[in-house]
Design an enzyme around this catalytic site. Structure first.
Site, mmCIF file in Angstrom:
data_model
loop_
_atom_site.group_PDB
_atom_site.id
_atom_site.type_symbol
_atom_site.label_atom_id
_atom_site.label_comp_id
_atom_site.label_asym_id
_atom_site.label_seq_id
_atom_site.Cartn_x
_atom_site.Cartn_y
_atom_site.Cartn_z
ATOM 1 N N TYR A 99 37.328 37.097 26.863
ATOM 2 C CA TYR A 99 36.993 38.124 25.895
ATOM 3 C C TYR A 99 37.669 37.910 24.543
ATOM 4 O O TYR A 99 37.651 38.798 23.697
ATOM 5 C CB TYR A 99 37.383 39.500 26.432
ATOM 6 C CG TYR A 99 36.621 39.944 27.650
ATOM 7 C CD1 TYR A 99 35.748 39.089 28.316
ATOM 8 C CD2 TYR A 99 36.771 41.222 28.153
ATOM 9 C CE1 TYR A 99 35.059 39.487 29.443
ATOM 10 C CE2 TYR A 99 36.080 41.637 29.281
ATOM 11 C CZ TYR A 99 35.228 40.764 29.922
ATOM 12 O OH TYR A 99 34.546 41.171 31.043
ATOM 13 N N LYS A 134 42.431 32.281 40.341
ATOM 14 C CA LYS A 134 41.383 31.366 40.793
ATOM 15 C C LYS A 134 41.830 29.931 40.531
ATOM 16 O O LYS A 134 41.067 29.078 40.073
ATOM 17 C CB LYS A 134 40.058 31.662 40.073
ATOM 18 C CG LYS A 134 38.830 30.982 40.684
ATOM 19 C CD LYS A 134 38.577 31.335 42.140
ATOM 20 C CE LYS A 134 37.353 30.606 42.671
ATOM 21 N NZ LYS A 134 37.190 30.798 44.136
ATOM 22 N N ASP A 171 37.849 35.934 44.749
ATOM 23 C CA ASP A 171 36.755 36.195 45.680
ATOM 24 C C ASP A 171 37.270 36.837 46.958
ATOM 25 O O ASP A 171 36.650 37.760 47.507
ATOM 26 C CB ASP A 171 35.955 34.920 45.971
ATOM 27 C CG ASP A 171 36.817 33.677 46.065
ATOM 28 O OD1 ASP A 171 38.047 33.765 45.874
ATOM 29 O OD2 ASP A 171 36.263 32.595 46.330
ATOM 30 N N ASP A 183 38.171 43.293 34.697
ATOM 31 C CA ASP A 183 36.967 44.028 34.334
ATOM 32 C C ASP A 183 36.069 44.192 35.553
ATOM 33 O O ASP A 183 35.581 45.292 35.854
ATOM 34 C CB ASP A 183 36.237 43.278 33.218
ATOM 35 C CG ASP A 183 35.121 44.095 32.590
ATOM 36 O OD1 ASP A 183 34.943 45.268 32.975
ATOM 37 O OD2 ASP A 183 34.431 43.560 31.707
ATOM 38 N N ASP A 219 35.829 47.836 38.225
ATOM 39 C CA ASP A 219 34.573 48.551 38.436
ATOM 40 C C ASP A 219 34.225 48.608 39.923
ATOM 41 O O ASP A 219 33.718 49.621 40.420
ATOM 42 C CB ASP A 219 33.442 47.883 37.658
ATOM 43 C CG ASP A 219 33.493 48.198 36.168
ATOM 44 O OD1 ASP A 219 34.449 48.876 35.742
ATOM 45 O OD2 ASP A 219 32.598 47.759 35.435
#
Length: 357
Positions: free
Chosen positions: A139, A189, A222, A246, A250
């Site tokens: 971002y 990750k 994951d 992000d 959610d």
């Protein structure tokens, strides 16, 4: 000039869609919570957002950051409307303001309230916080498009991760975990990405040496997505990059009943900069103006705001009133299976606050 600690100077940016509706439901609750402790709320409202963009070509003025720095905190409603390109409002307002204020950390608490139905089984007692790095990653806005319109378009999105930014998010997460359960999960990750996330792993381990009482667990993103649904009570504080935070926050909101239950805070720990406190449900243009938006996420964002300004009893008063209100299904809005209006919930929370005094 010495600040009057009995007055909370609040900047309010209602924004677009349902933003003005949930903000209008929240501000009276902030007034009432502070007044019960003999304190006062001083509100300055800014008309920044989609309408301003259409009229003036910019969602907020160039000196927006300087204007809000004169206040103690910012309550933000929502951004986005169908007749304005999304990036113009997201980058031109909320992300732009976060970056101008250098609000390094996004806090996303997730609490399952008794009486609120969810789509996930066995969520009773869920109470976790996602600490999301808020200024870098994917971002940061670095990249571009080459060969545009040629049929061979090439999109380049550069993720940026720096030691300084990782360190300050990590210190916030470790300190928070130390005040809670003493358990911190780093979401990474680094098994597939060669540079950015190995840096995260290394820097966070180094910061962890300053917090020996906190147990650090590293979990691939994951695997964390699956664990969040299968065993959410095994989680307390999560530390994530901007992108992972992000997405996971959610997902985590579903554990509490959905996006209408999800508050957030954008802060710069240890600095004299106003934080931005906002529900994360977006502008929801499909229900804007219908009076059915869930104001709980905005109210809980207001409680975070009060906590950060040291008004902990006022913050607790709002949370307790929200919890008491939600126990009764008559006060559930459509997103959590009920028929209550925004005004119904706002009125019930105020009534509950009054009855608890």
């Amino acid at each position: 000039m010495t600040r009057d600690t009995k007055v909370v100077r609040l900047a309010v940016i209602p924004g677009d869609g349902i933003g003005p509706e949930v903000v209008a439901a929240t501000v009276p609750a902030l007034h009432a919570a502070l007044e019960a402790d003999g304190h006062r709320l001083d509100v300055t409202q800014f008309d920044w957002g989609g309408e301003r963009f259409l009229q003036q070509g910019a969602a907020m003025p160039a000196d927006a950051a300087d204007l809000v720095k004169k206040r103690d905190a910012v309550l933000f409603g929502a951004v986005g409307r169908p007749d304005v390109p999304e990036h113009e409002l997201v980058w031109g307002l909320i992300i732009g303001l976060r970056q101008q204020l250098d609000l390094a950390v996004n806090l996303r608490p997730v609490r399952a309230f008794p009486g609120v139905p969810t789509k996930v089984r066995d969520t009773d007692g869920v109470d976790l916080v996602i600490v999301r790095e808020n200024t870098e990653g994917e971002y940061v806005g670095a990249g571009g498009v080459a060969h545009a319109g040629s049929g061979h378009d090439l999109g380049i999105e550069v993720a940026v991760h720096s030691r300084r930014v990782i360190e300050r998010a990590a210190h916030q997460a470790f300190a928070l975990a130390g005040r809670r359960s003493g358990h911190l999960c780093l979401v990474t990750k680094s098994n597939a990405m060669r540079y950015g996330y190995p840096l995260w792993d290394r820097v966070v381990r180094e910061v962890g040496e300053h917090y020996p009482a906190v147990r650090l667990e590293t979990v691939l993103v994951d695997a964390m997505a699956a664990r969040m649904i299968q065993a959410p009570r095994s989680l307390d504080v999560l530390l994530t990059s901007n992108l992972f935070g992000d997405i996971l926050s959610d997902l985590a909101a579903v554990l509490a009943g959905g996006m209408g239950m999800a508050p957030s805070a954008n802060v710069l720990p240890g600095a004299d900069v106003p934080g931005i406190y906002e529900p994360v449900h977006g502008s929801a243009p499909d229900i804007a103006g219908k009076g059915v938006a869930n104001p709980v996420a905005c109210m809980l964002s207001g409680a975070l705001l009060l906590d950060d300004l040291g008004h902990t009893s006022a913050a607790r008063r709002i949370r307790d009133a929200v919890a008491g209100t939600l126990r009764d299904a008559r006060h559930h809005t459509a997103d959590i299976g009920g028929n209550a209006t925004t005004a119904d919930v706002a009125s019930a929370v105020l009534h509950t606050m009054e009855s608890q005094r």
